[in-house]
Design a protein around this motif. Structure first.
Motif, short mmCIF file in Angstrom:
data_model
loop_
_atom_site.label_atom_id
_atom_site.label_comp_id
_atom_site.label_asym_id
_atom_site.label_seq_id
_atom_site.Cartn_x
_atom_site.Cartn_y
_atom_site.Cartn_z
N ASP A 131 0.83 -1.21 0.00
CA ASP A 131 0.00 0.00 0.00
C ASP A 131 0.86 1.26 0.00
O ASP A 131 1.78 1.40 0.81
N THR A 132 0.59 2.18 -0.92
CA THR A 132 1.26 3.48 -0.92
C THR A 132 0.26 4.62 -0.78
O THR A 132 0.65 5.77 -0.67
N GLY A 140 3.45 9.94 6.97
CA GLY A 140 3.60 9.08 8.13
C GLY A 140 2.42 8.17 8.40
O GLY A 140 2.47 7.34 9.31
N LEU A 141 1.35 8.29 7.60
CA LEU A 141 0.16 7.46 7.83
C LEU A 141 0.37 6.05 7.28
O LEU A 141 0.86 5.87 6.17
N SER A 142 -0.01 5.06 8.07
CA SER A 142 0.07 3.67 7.64
C SER A 142 -1.03 2.88 8.34
O SER A 142 -1.31 3.09 9.52
N CYS A 172 -3.64 -0.37 -2.76
CA CYS A 172 -4.08 0.94 -3.22
C CYS A 172 -2.85 1.83 -3.38
O CYS A 172 -1.96 1.83 -2.53
N LEU A 173 -2.82 2.59 -4.47
CA LEU A 173 -1.59 3.26 -4.88
C LEU A 173 -1.76 4.77 -4.92
O LEU A 173 -2.73 5.29 -5.49
N ALA A 174 -0.80 5.46 -4.33
CA ALA A 174 -0.73 6.92 -4.33
C ALA A 174 -2.11 7.52 -4.06
O ALA A 174 -2.95 6.92 -3.39
N THR A 175 -2.36 8.71 -4.55
CA THR A 175 -3.68 9.32 -4.38
C THR A 175 -4.27 9.71 -5.73
O THR A 175 -5.19 10.50 -5.82
N GLY A 176 -3.71 9.13 -6.79
CA GLY A 176 -4.28 9.36 -8.11
C GLY A 176 -5.45 8.42 -8.34
O GLY A 176 -5.67 7.47 -7.61
#
Length: 253
Positions: A131-132, A140-142, A172-176
């Motif tokens: 997950d990115t 820092g969120l994970s 889930c990848l990046a925020t795109g």
């Protein structure tokens, strides 16, 4: 000047009269007890001895005057569910919020609801391996200590309940790839996240958060009954609430 007593009374009122924030596949009359000064959990109720079941989403609120200002940076309150980190986000009322549910029940319930139909839609599902998305949403969120999580809309790599696997393996990848089409319906009333750059908004993707919140973190309560412990590790002493995740038929008796 804020006092713990004032916050306790305010949150008690919200939790008693705001129980409709959780879209439930069944209805349980809720009478909330507040056994802690700063920690409030929606499943804490005397009538059913702190039991909950099925795909019920649990709301956790930390209302603490020590970390309440919107224009000041604080360390995130450390809250755990059975020893696993529950990530909290500060809302515009100064309180910190998180939602969690059982992974198996969330997936099973979401499969029964058509997209766009009100019911038990959890949004879309994300696994934690690879997950990115989380770190791109907030520095820092994970969600690595959970069994996965859901977001309110479609993002790159997320899957709906009809196609997601169990365990959840998609990343889930990046925020795109955020569609902005709101798919979640189990939480119908929720607070807006604080985007003040001098406070919680530092390192926050302010465009994305408004589209993917609320986020529901998923845990494994597959053993029936399961003991569930929510622990706010506040300096000066932990504030703890114990629950039992159980069969709905036992709770109704």
């Amino acid at each position: 000047m804020y006092t713990n007593k004032r916050y306790g009374l305010t949150l008690l009122t919200i939790l008693i009269f705001g129980s409709a924030v959780i879209g439930l596949p069944y209805t349980i009359p809720i009478v909330h007890a507040t056994s802690n000064t700063n920690l409030f959990v929606s499943a804490e109720h005397v009538q059913h001895n702190n039991h909950f079941s099925d795909s019920r989403v649990i709301k956790v609120v930390v209302s603490d005057p020590d970390i309440h200002k919107l224009n000041q940076q604080y360390g995130e309150p450390l809250v755990t569910v059975n020893g696993k980190r529950l990530r909290m986000m500060q809302a515009t009322d100064g309180n910190w919020y998180a939602y969690f549910a059982d992974r198996n029940q969330a997936i099973a319930s979401d499969k029964t609801s058509s997209v766009g139909i009100r019911g038990v839609n959890f949004g879309t599902f994300c696994g934690t391996s690879g997950d990115t998305f989380a770190a791109n949403l907030k520095t820092g969120l994970s969600f690595a200590e959970t069994m996965g999580y859901t977001v309110a809309t479609k993002v790159t790599g997320s899957l709906e309940g009809s196609t997601v696997s169990n365990p959840i393996t998609n990343s889930c990848l990046a925020t795109g790839g955020i569609t902005g089409v709101f798919l979640e319906d189990v939480i119908r009333h929720y607070k807006t996240i604080n985007t003040n750059p001098n406070g919680f908004g530092l390192g926050l993707n302010m465009t994305a958060i408004g589209k993917v919140w609320p986020i529901i973190q998923l845990y494994d309560f597959s053993t029936i009954p399961s003991t569930v412990t929510v622990d706010y590790q506040k300096a000066g002493g932990d504030q703890v609430v114990h629950f039992t995740f159980d069969d709905i038929n036992k709770i109704k008796k």
